[in-house]
Design an enzyme around this catalytic site. Structure first.
Site, PDB file in Angstrom:
ATOM      1  N   ARG A  67       0.859  -1.193   0.000  1.00 28.69           N
ATOM      2  CA  ARG A  67       0.000   0.000   0.000  1.00 28.69           C
ATOM      3  C   ARG A  67       0.895   1.244   0.000  1.00 28.69           C
ATOM      4  NH1 ARG A  67      -2.221   1.397   4.133  1.00 28.69           N
ATOM      5  NH2 ARG A  67      -1.495  -0.052   5.716  1.00 28.69           N
ATOM      6  N   TYR A 206      -1.229  -3.528  -6.842  1.00 32.82           N
ATOM      7  CA  TYR A 206      -0.986  -4.344  -5.649  1.00 32.82           C
ATOM      8  C   TYR A 206      -2.055  -4.179  -4.572  1.00 32.82           C
ATOM      9  CZ  TYR A 206       1.791  -7.156  -2.488  1.00 32.82           C
ATOM     10  OH  TYR A 206       2.231  -8.172  -1.678  1.00 32.82           O
ATOM     11  N   LYS A 215      -9.402  -2.171   1.787  1.00 34.78           N
ATOM     12  CA  LYS A 215      -9.135  -0.999   2.630  1.00 34.78           C
ATOM     13  C   LYS A 215      -9.900   0.230   2.125  1.00 34.78           C
ATOM     14  CE  LYS A 215      -6.145  -3.348   5.022  1.00 34.78           C
ATOM     15  NZ  LYS A 215      -6.427  -3.742   6.406  1.00 34.78           N
ATOM     16  N   HIS A 235     -11.126  -1.952  11.725  1.00 39.06           N
ATOM     17  CA  HIS A 235      -9.998  -2.785  11.302  1.00 39.06           C
ATOM     18  C   HIS A 235      -9.836  -3.893  12.348  1.00 39.06           C
ATOM     19  CE1 HIS A 235      -5.483  -2.653   9.958  1.00 39.06           C
ATOM     20  NE2 HIS A 235      -6.144  -3.632   9.383  1.00 39.06           N
ATOM     21  N   SER A 257      -0.190  -3.325  12.988  1.00 39.17           N
ATOM     22  CA  SER A 257       0.474  -4.417  12.279  1.00 39.17           C
ATOM     23  C   SER A 257       1.595  -5.007  13.141  1.00 39.17           C
ATOM     24  CB  SER A 257       1.024  -3.925  10.944  1.00 39.17           C
ATOM     25  OG  SER A 257       1.849  -2.834  11.162  1.00 39.17           O
ATOM     26  N   CYS A 259       1.354  -7.410  15.331  1.00 43.55           N
ATOM     27  CA  CYS A 259       0.946  -7.747  16.699  1.00 43.55           C
ATOM     28  C   CYS A 259       0.253  -9.101  16.762  1.00 43.55           C
ATOM     29  CB  CYS A 259       0.021  -6.676  17.258  1.00 43.55           C
ATOM     30  SG  CYS A 259       0.873  -5.174  17.705  1.00 43.55           S
ATOM     31  N   ASP A 282      -9.522  -9.367   9.466  1.00 41.91           N
ATOM     32  CA  ASP A 282      -9.028  -8.017   9.165  1.00 41.91           C
ATOM     33  C   ASP A 282     -10.055  -6.904   9.378  1.00 41.91           C
ATOM     34  OD1 ASP A 282      -6.835  -6.410   8.345  1.00 41.91           O
ATOM     35  OD2 ASP A 282      -7.710  -6.185   6.360  1.00 41.91           O
ATOM     36  N   ARG A 374       2.177 -12.132  -0.103  1.00 44.82           N
ATOM     37  CA  ARG A 374       0.817 -12.410   0.374  1.00 44.82           C
ATOM     38  C   ARG A 374       0.261 -13.724  -0.122  1.00 44.82           C
ATOM     39  NH1 ARG A 374      -1.331  -8.616   4.117  1.00 44.82           N
ATOM     40  NH2 ARG A 374       0.303  -7.047   4.173  1.00 44.82           N
TER      41      ARG A 374
END
Ligand code: O2Y
Ligand code: MN
Length: 597
Positions: A67, A206, A215, A235, A257, A259, A282, A374
């Site tokens: 991103r 991407y 998102k 989120h 992110s 975690c 997510d 990914r």
């Protein structure tokens, strides 16, 4: 097709001038044949079906791997409405800039028209959109990540979200295409027009830049819609937990992110008799149900997970999910036609083809898989998917978990005093800046309120006010209890808590609290378990270790309060009074401890 949709598609086709338009009906045959086409065109590699059935590998351009937050815009008429956390350009100005880029940008390419639903088709929670894209990669990914195809069309009305995507690389007659077309960074635009229900993306193929349901729609546009309509687009993971008595409870969780959010969403509990099932990893859309509980749905139908670090040890359910029907991007290719990434296995294979198509051995200096590589898989392939994942009414939420990665200061778990205090905890979320990021800020806390910093589609002050208003409006209903987790507290450089499947012990305490059980002591920051309140059977946690996990060090908290104060500067004069009060009260509680000592 709704006449507004037809007219819009015609307008965009006139502007972008694709060679042909393909309507995506959403069938498996189309999916298979588009992938076949991409394999023939050198844009995808079919993996060995004996190793990884129905799965493919894609390699992006090395410049287009994540991103692009600095090229992501929230465009409103007034700058005030985008707030200090978003890049803002005035609506007509950005539309003019992008219209120019869009002129003829699909020449030599096919424009695909993908109707899609975020959330179960027809659910009152769900929203529909149409993505127009010139990227077949986006089409096959949208097919997994959302509900696409003809069966969405009856739900397309005048409120549909208009999402345009182009890789920004028109082809001249006879010009040969490249495997991953995209535009240079300064020409990339991920633009959101929340006042127009519109997303315009240009120049990147991407992930979050291009799969516009994720998102862009389900967080940025949806958060603005949710504010208008009185719900929350967050989120968050959604997890179903069943205790040994068969009692079912649901929790959601927001974490910055790195975690372990996906690992928690796919946890295999170590506690005997406990079952965990996944509804989402997510994004969660939350709204009050008629039963007075806050209900959640996952608007997505797939996972777009980070591959590196995923292993049978860290996340066996993810590994099982990606064993078939999966699209991989930027991972390494093994000599027998399978995939590999760092930490997938304890040792690396002797030879690989890396994410850029080059030979790789364990002696190579660079990583075999890109750190943001990914996997894209259907949620229904997860062995622990909750059977009611498609419930159009969503699931009732008992608890909301917030968290961050903090080596000190923050205890393993604490519960907010009430919903308003919980919103305060969401607003101060953050993780320590690690050595991995070379920065003068090493050791400081990067605040990521509600893990939503890059995803709030409007002014952050209005966002936290909206949370506070939800708390006020539904204070007599069954609002979720709010908890704050830190799995990552350290002593002498070592983690104090074992994590992974042992986290089920913390989930058990959380659910007991939701049931109204006492099992806690009041502290300056919220309710915390005493040693006897946690189920630690079979774990060797000493008294000292327990105390270290829950210690509130006054000097660390003095610094924490100063750091929150600094973070709150971004709100300027618009910090909600209730958050200021919460911070003042936190400070006063620590001062009172000091005085009594
Ligand atoms: O780099 C991207 O495009 C993907 S970012 C992403 C993907 C899946 C889930 N979450 C995220 C994120 O950035 O939060
Ligand atoms: Mn995410």
């Amino acid at each position: 097709m709704h006449s507004m949709a037809t007219a819009w598609i015609e307008d965009i086709a006139k502007l972008t001038r694709p060679d042909r338009i393909v309507y995506w009906h959403g069938t498996t045959e189309e999916y298979d044949s588009l992938l076949e086409e991409m394999v023939h065109a050198g844009k995808a590699i079919r993996l060995n079906p004996k190793k990884r059935p129905n799965s493919y590998l894609f390699r992006s351009d090395p410049s287009d791997v994540a991103r692009v937050e600095n090229r992501t815009f929230i465009s409103t008429k007034n700058q005030r409405d985008a707030g200090p956390t978003n890049n803002w350009v005035e609506t007509s100005e950005l539309m003019a800039t992008m219209s120019k880029l869009y002129e003829g940008c699909m020449q030599g390419r096919t424009m695909y028209m993908i109707p899609f639903s975020m959330g179960p088709i027809g659910s009152r929670f769900s929203k529909v959109g149409i993505e127009l894209t010139d990227s077949p990669y986006v089409v096959v990914h949208m097919h997994i990540m959302t509900r696409t195809g003809d069966h969405v069309l009856p739900y397309v009305d005048e409120h549909f979200i208009k999402a345009i995507h182009s890789v920004g690389a028109p082809l001249k007659p006879g010009q040969k295409d490249v495997p991953w077309p995209c535009a240079p960074i300064e020409e990339k635009y991920i633009s959101h027009f929340p006042e127009e229900n519109t997303i315009w993306s240009y120049g990147s193929g991407y992930g979050g830049n291009a799969l516009l349901g994720k998102k862009c729609f389900a967080l940025r546009i949806a958060s603005a819609l949710a504010r208008k309509e009185g719900w929350l687009a967050e989120h968050m993971l959604i997890l179903k937990l069943t205790d040994p008595d068969g009692e079912v409870r649901y929790v959601t969780g927001a974490f910055p992110s790195a975690c372990g959010k996906t690992n928690l969403a796919m946890i295999r509990p170590s506690l005997p008799g406990w079952k965990a099932e996944i509804l989402g990893d997510d994004i969660a859309w939350l709204r009050m149900g008629d039963d007075g509980w806050m209900h959640a749905i996952n608007p997505e139908a797939g996972f777009f997970g980070v591959a590196p670090g995923t292993s049978y040890r860290s996340n066996p359910n993810a590994m099982a999910t990606v064993s078939k029907d999966t699209l991989f991007t930027n991972v390494a290719l093994t000599d027998d036609g399978d995939v590999w990434w760092e930490d997938m296995t304890p040792t690396a294979p002797d030879h690989l083809i890396d994410w850029q198509g080059r030979d790789w051995t364990p002696l190579s200096k660079e990583k075999a898989a890109h750190p943001n590589s990914r996997f894209t898989s259907p949620i229904k392939n997860n062995p622990a998917v909750a059977p009611n994942f498609e419930d159009p009414d969503g699931v009732p939420i008992s608890a909301i978990l917030f968290g961050g990665r903090r080596p000190n200061t923050i205890p393993l778990i604490h519960e907010s005093f009430n919903f308003q205090h919980g919103v305060f905890l969401g607003s101060i979320m953050g993780s320590e800046i690690t050595k991995a990021v070379i920065s003068k800020d090493y050791g400081k806390v990067r605040r990521d309120p509600f893990a939503m910093l890059p995803f709030i589609g409007y002014h952050i002050a209005d966002y936290v006010s909206h949370w506070l208003e939800i708390g006020e409006k539904y204070k007599h209903e069954h609002l979720p209890r709010i908890f704050y987790i830190n799995w990552f507290r350290k002593k002498d450089g070592k983690y104090l808590w074992p994590g992974f499947s042992e986290n089920s012990r913390i989930l058990k305490w959380i659910l007991k609290r939701c049931e109204g059980e006492k099992g806690a002591r009041k502290s300056a920051i919220g309710y915390m378990p005493r040693k006897q309140d946690l189920d630690l059977k079979g774990l060797s946690i000493s008294e000292t270790q327990f105390d270290e996990m829950f210690a509130l060090n006054p000097e660390e908290w003095r610094q924490e309060i100063a750091s929150i104060e600094e973070h709150y500067q971004i709100y300027g004069d618009l910090l909600p009074k209730k958050l200021r009060e919460e911070l003042d009260q936190l400070e006063a509680r620590f001062a009172a401890i000091h005085l009594t000592k």
